[in-house]
Design a protein around this motif. Structure first.
Motif, mmCIF file in Angstrom:
data_model
loop_
_atom_site.group_PDB
_atom_site.id
_atom_site.type_symbol
_atom_site.label_atom_id
_atom_site.label_comp_id
_atom_site.label_asym_id
_atom_site.label_seq_id
_atom_site.Cartn_x
_atom_site.Cartn_y
_atom_site.Cartn_z
ATOM 1 N N ILE A 2 0.863 -1.172 0.000
ATOM 2 C CA ILE A 2 0.000 0.000 0.000
ATOM 3 C C ILE A 2 0.904 1.228 0.000
ATOM 4 N N GLY A 3 0.802 2.025 -1.060
ATOM 5 C CA GLY A 3 1.697 3.169 -1.216
ATOM 6 C C GLY A 3 0.993 4.497 -1.034
ATOM 7 N N GLY A 4 1.629 5.514 -1.580
ATOM 8 C CA GLY A 4 1.117 6.872 -1.424
ATOM 9 C C GLY A 4 1.396 7.364 -0.022
ATOM 10 N N HIS A 5 0.516 8.195 0.474
ATOM 11 C CA HIS A 5 0.584 8.684 1.847
ATOM 12 C C HIS A 5 -0.626 8.116 2.576
ATOM 13 N N PRO A 6 -0.518 6.900 3.145
ATOM 14 C CA PRO A 6 -1.672 6.242 3.766
ATOM 15 C C PRO A 6 -2.314 7.090 4.863
ATOM 16 N N GLU A 7 -3.617 6.892 5.029
ATOM 17 C CA GLU A 7 -4.411 7.607 6.028
ATOM 18 C C GLU A 7 -5.262 6.595 6.782
ATOM 19 N N TRP A 8 -5.288 6.671 8.095
ATOM 20 C CA TRP A 8 -6.105 5.767 8.902
ATOM 21 C C TRP A 8 -7.579 5.985 8.616
ATOM 22 N N TYR A 9 -8.350 4.891 8.615
ATOM 23 C CA TYR A 9 -9.807 4.946 8.548
ATOM 24 C C TYR A 9 -10.397 4.580 9.913
ATOM 25 N N ASP A 10 -9.953 3.463 10.472
ATOM 26 C CA ASP A 10 -10.365 3.057 11.820
ATOM 27 C C ASP A 10 -9.248 2.213 12.429
ATOM 28 N N GLU A 11 -9.556 1.415 13.417
ATOM 29 C CA GLU A 11 -8.537 0.642 14.140
ATOM 30 C C GLU A 11 -7.754 -0.340 13.275
ATOM 31 N N THR A 12 -8.390 -0.886 12.232
ATOM 32 C CA THR A 12 -7.716 -1.902 11.424
ATOM 33 C C THR A 12 -7.623 -1.551 9.941
ATOM 34 N N MET A 13 -8.259 -0.459 9.529
ATOM 35 C CA MET A 13 -8.302 -0.103 8.112
ATOM 36 C C MET A 13 -7.581 1.210 7.855
ATOM 37 N N LEU A 14 -7.001 1.292 6.657
ATOM 38 C CA LEU A 14 -6.415 2.548 6.211
ATOM 39 C C LEU A 14 -6.693 2.728 4.728
ATOM 40 N N PHE A 15 -6.582 3.977 4.275
ATOM 41 C CA PHE A 15 -6.667 4.288 2.860
ATOM 42 C C PHE A 15 -5.252 4.413 2.333
ATOM 43 N N GLY A 16 -5.016 3.927 1.122
ATOM 44 C CA GLY A 16 -3.708 4.053 0.499
ATOM 45 C C GLY A 16 -3.799 3.733 -0.976
ATOM 46 N N LYS A 17 -2.679 3.829 -1.664
ATOM 47 C CA LYS A 17 -2.602 3.593 -3.103
ATOM 48 C C LYS A 17 -2.291 2.125 -3.370
ATOM 49 N N LYS A 18 -3.042 1.536 -4.270
ATOM 50 C CA LYS A 18 -2.729 0.195 -4.754
ATOM 51 C C LYS A 18 -3.027 0.210 -6.245
ATOM 52 N N GLY A 19 -1.989 0.050 -7.065
ATOM 53 C CA GLY A 19 -2.156 0.213 -8.503
ATOM 54 C C GLY A 19 -2.546 1.646 -8.791
ATOM 55 N N GLY A 20 -3.569 1.840 -9.616
ATOM 56 C CA GLY A 20 -4.041 3.182 -9.928
ATOM 57 C C GLY A 20 -5.228 3.610 -9.098
ATOM 58 N N ASN A 21 -5.481 2.907 -8.005
ATOM 59 C CA ASN A 21 -6.658 3.177 -7.188
ATOM 60 C C ASN A 21 -6.289 3.590 -5.771
ATOM 61 N N VAL A 22 -7.256 4.242 -5.112
ATOM 62 C CA VAL A 22 -7.199 4.408 -3.668
ATOM 63 C C VAL A 22 -8.064 3.290 -3.099
ATOM 64 N N VAL A 23 -7.500 2.549 -2.155
ATOM 65 C CA VAL A 23 -8.211 1.406 -1.576
ATOM 66 C C VAL A 23 -8.317 1.562 -0.066
ATOM 67 N N LYS A 24 -9.318 0.882 0.499
ATOM 68 C CA LYS A 24 -9.399 0.714 1.944
ATOM 69 C C LYS A 24 -8.781 -0.649 2.211
ATOM 70 N N TYR A 25 -7.774 -0.680 3.063
ATOM 71 C CA TYR A 25 -6.954 -1.864 3.268
ATOM 72 C C TYR A 25 -7.000 -2.296 4.726
ATOM 73 N N ASN A 26 -7.245 -3.581 4.964
ATOM 74 C CA ASN A 26 -7.282 -4.144 6.310
ATOM 75 C C ASN A 26 -5.869 -4.596 6.676
ATOM 76 N N ILE A 27 -5.249 -3.911 7.639
ATOM 77 C CA ILE A 27 -3.859 -4.228 7.982
ATOM 78 C C ILE A 27 -3.737 -5.534 8.764
ATOM 79 N N GLU A 28 -4.774 -5.925 9.500
ATOM 80 C CA GLU A 28 -4.707 -7.175 10.250
ATOM 81 C C GLU A 28 -4.859 -8.397 9.350
ATOM 82 N N LEU A 29 -5.718 -8.288 8.336
ATOM 83 C CA LEU A 29 -5.916 -9.400 7.399
ATOM 84 C C LEU A 29 -4.975 -9.324 6.206
ATOM 85 N N ASP A 30 -4.238 -8.203 6.072
ATOM 86 C CA ASP A 30 -3.296 -7.983 4.977
ATOM 87 C C ASP A 30 -3.978 -8.149 3.623
ATOM 88 N N LYS A 31 -5.145 -7.462 3.470
ATOM 89 C CA LYS A 31 -5.842 -7.545 2.190
ATOM 90 C C LYS A 31 -6.705 -6.308 1.965
#
Length: 149
Positions: A2-31
């Motif tokens: 997950i690239g760019g300048h990630p931003e927290w969403y909640d306790e386990t999720m963050l927003f970041g760059k993946k490919g050409g998209n902004v995604v919500k990413y679960n850091i505990e599940l790594d997906k």
């Protein structure tokens, strides 16, 4: 990754760059949990409003040395883009002017940097309808007081 300048969403999720998209990413599940969408430059500065309802991605327009902002209301996916904001001669190095959007606590205004009359300035983008459901945008205090709807 997950690239760019990630931003927290909640306790386990963050927003970041993946490919050409902004995604919500679960850091505990790594997906990836969900895709927020395509942005001109998802590597840009990301910022989530304090109330968690609005998201903004700031990026550089390479052809005219300006900064732009792409807003998304997370409750319904409504989107709007700002007018360009001049970044002056400081587009690189330690004193560069980055997009760096910062929300107020109410989630309806964003503080942004810019360049007016030869000096650095701070400006406010008021996102009308950020909370009440309409999608208008008004730049206050910038070099162009035009609305972009």
């Amino acid at each position: 990754y997950i690239g760019g300048h990630p931003e927290w969403y909640d306790e386990t999720m963050l927003f970041g760059k993946k490919g050409g998209n902004v995604v919500k990413y679960n850091i505990e599940l790594d997906k990836t949990d969900s895709v927020l969408g395509k942005f001109e430059d998802p590597r840009g500065d990301l910022s989530l409003s304090a109330n968690g309802e609005m998201f903004v991605n700031g990026w550089e327009e390479s052809d005219d040395n300006s900064l732009r902002y792409h807003f998304v209301r997370l409750t319904d996916g409504a989107e709007i883009k700002s007018l360009p904001m001049d970044r002056g001669p400081h587009n690189g190095g330690e004193v560069r002017i980055d997009a760096a959007p910062r929300w107020n606590r109410a989630g309806n205004k964003v503080l942004i940097p810019g360049w007016v009359n030869g000096t650095r300035q701070l400006h406010v983008i008021t996102v009308k309808g950020a909370v009440d459901g309409t999608a208008e945008e008004d730049i206050n205090g910038g070099p162009t007081d035009a609305a972009n709807t």
